[in-house]
Design an enzyme around this catalytic site. Structure first.
Site, PDB file in Angstrom:
ATOM      1  N   ASP A 199       0.576  -1.084  -0.092  1.00 25.15           N
ATOM      2  CA  ASP A 199      -0.229  -0.256   0.028  1.00 25.15           C
ATOM      3  C   ASP A 199       0.905   1.154  -0.199  1.00 25.15           C
ATOM      4  O   ASP A 199       0.900   2.339   0.564  1.00 25.15           O
ATOM      5  CB  ASP A 199      -1.167  -0.185   0.659  1.00 25.15           C
ATOM      6  N   LEU A 200       2.153   1.557  -1.157  1.00 27.71           N
ATOM      7  CA  LEU A 200       3.106   2.791  -0.627  1.00 27.71           C
ATOM      8  C   LEU A 200       2.224   3.743  -1.659  1.00 27.71           C
ATOM      9  O   LEU A 200       1.290   3.490  -2.475  1.00 27.71           O
ATOM     10  CB  LEU A 200       4.013   1.839  -1.812  1.00 27.71           C
TER      11      LEU A 200
END
Length: 295
Positions: free
Chosen positions: A136-137
């Protein structure tokens, strides 16, 4: 949470060592509050309360990568009788990178951006070495601790939020029901969402999107398209984001390497660190004060 016992995390008590302040963030099974030490410690802190359901997905990852310079620090846990996992973590005074860039659109020069991206890549290299995929960058999951345009190395950001993380060597149950950050994730995940599609290279793709987002003053990727299903179709058809106006040729080349369709053709985080370290950011062709975002 029994699995956390192997990390020897110190345990404190509400009303004795620490007190809970006003709420910063609220979700059905995860809440974040300002915290304050009652003891002589003076670190600025937050209190993160997670249900056991959330903690099973998130808590262990925080502790597995704890103490890295560019990953948010977990100081201790708080004992309770509510079946909650409660962490005491460091507080980022400047908030998250997405919010900071929206409030300060012309603050960073390209050299500062390069230093920030290098710190994120260093954190991600460490995470990859632990056989973990962050998953979930995005700028919303990067915390800003210090901003200093005069001393680049004094800038400090740290990665946070392991809610979608996974171990490469462990299958995730109910995978088809996983939440997918469509605008940030790699196309192979959009295509089949199999556990085998998650890798260091899928996180590398997302880092390319994060860099684009930061250089675009925290604009949401594919912001002109409101329907995520349409965004998914565009990405699977290899319709890529446009080059930000403030992005020089070297950095744009690196972003495009991160976006290669075949994961094997993408660089790993160690190579990204080397390229960012050698990046020529002295060019006068850039104008960060320009209101124009795209070429």
């Amino acid at each position: 949470m029994a699995v956390l016992s192997k990390y020897n995390l110190e345990e404190y008590q509400y009303g004795v060592h620490v007190r809970k302040g006003r709420q910063l963030y609220m979700k059905s099974e995860k809440n974040i509050y300002f915290g304050q030490w009652i003891t002589s410690r003076n670190d600025e802190i937050i209190i993160v309360e997670m249900s056991e359901n959330i903690a099973r997905r998130e808590a262990e990852f925080y502790l597995e990568v704890n103490h890295h310079d560019y990953i948010v620090r977990t100081f201790a846990s708080v004992s309770n009788v509510l079946n909650l996992t409660i962490f005491i973590q460091e507080y980022a005074p400047q908030g998250d990178l997405a919010g900071y860039l929206m409030d300060n659109p012309n603050k960073f020069t390209l050299p500062s951006f390069a230093e920030i991206f290098l710190q994120i890549a260093d954190a991600m290299s460490h995470i990859a070495s632990k056989r973990i995929v962050h998953g979930d960058l995005g700028c919303r999951n990067v915390l800003v601790f210090r901003v200093d345009e005069t001393q680049l190395k004094n800038n400090l950001v740290k990665l946070t939020d392991f809610g979608l993380s996974r171990w490469i060597d462990q299958e995730v149950p109910d995978e088809d029901e996983s939440i997918i950050p469509i605008r940030y994730c790699a196309p192979e995940i959009l295509r089949t969402n199999r556990h085998s599609d998650y890798s260091e290279k899928s996180d590398v793709y997302s880092l390319g999107v994060l860099i684009w987002e930061a250089l675009s003053n925290s604009e949401i990727p594919y912001s002109s398209v409101s329907d995520d299903r349409q965004v998914k179709t565009m990405k699977l058809n290899n319709e890529q984001l446009k080059r930000p106006h403030v992005c020089n040729g070297e950095l744009w080349s690196l972003i495009n390497k991160c976006w290669q369709t075949n994961p094997k053709d993408r660089p790993d985080f160690e190579r990204i660190k080397r390229e960012l370290s050698k990046l020529d950011v002295s060019s006068n062709e850039l104008d960060l004060s320009s209101a124009e975002i795209y070429e």
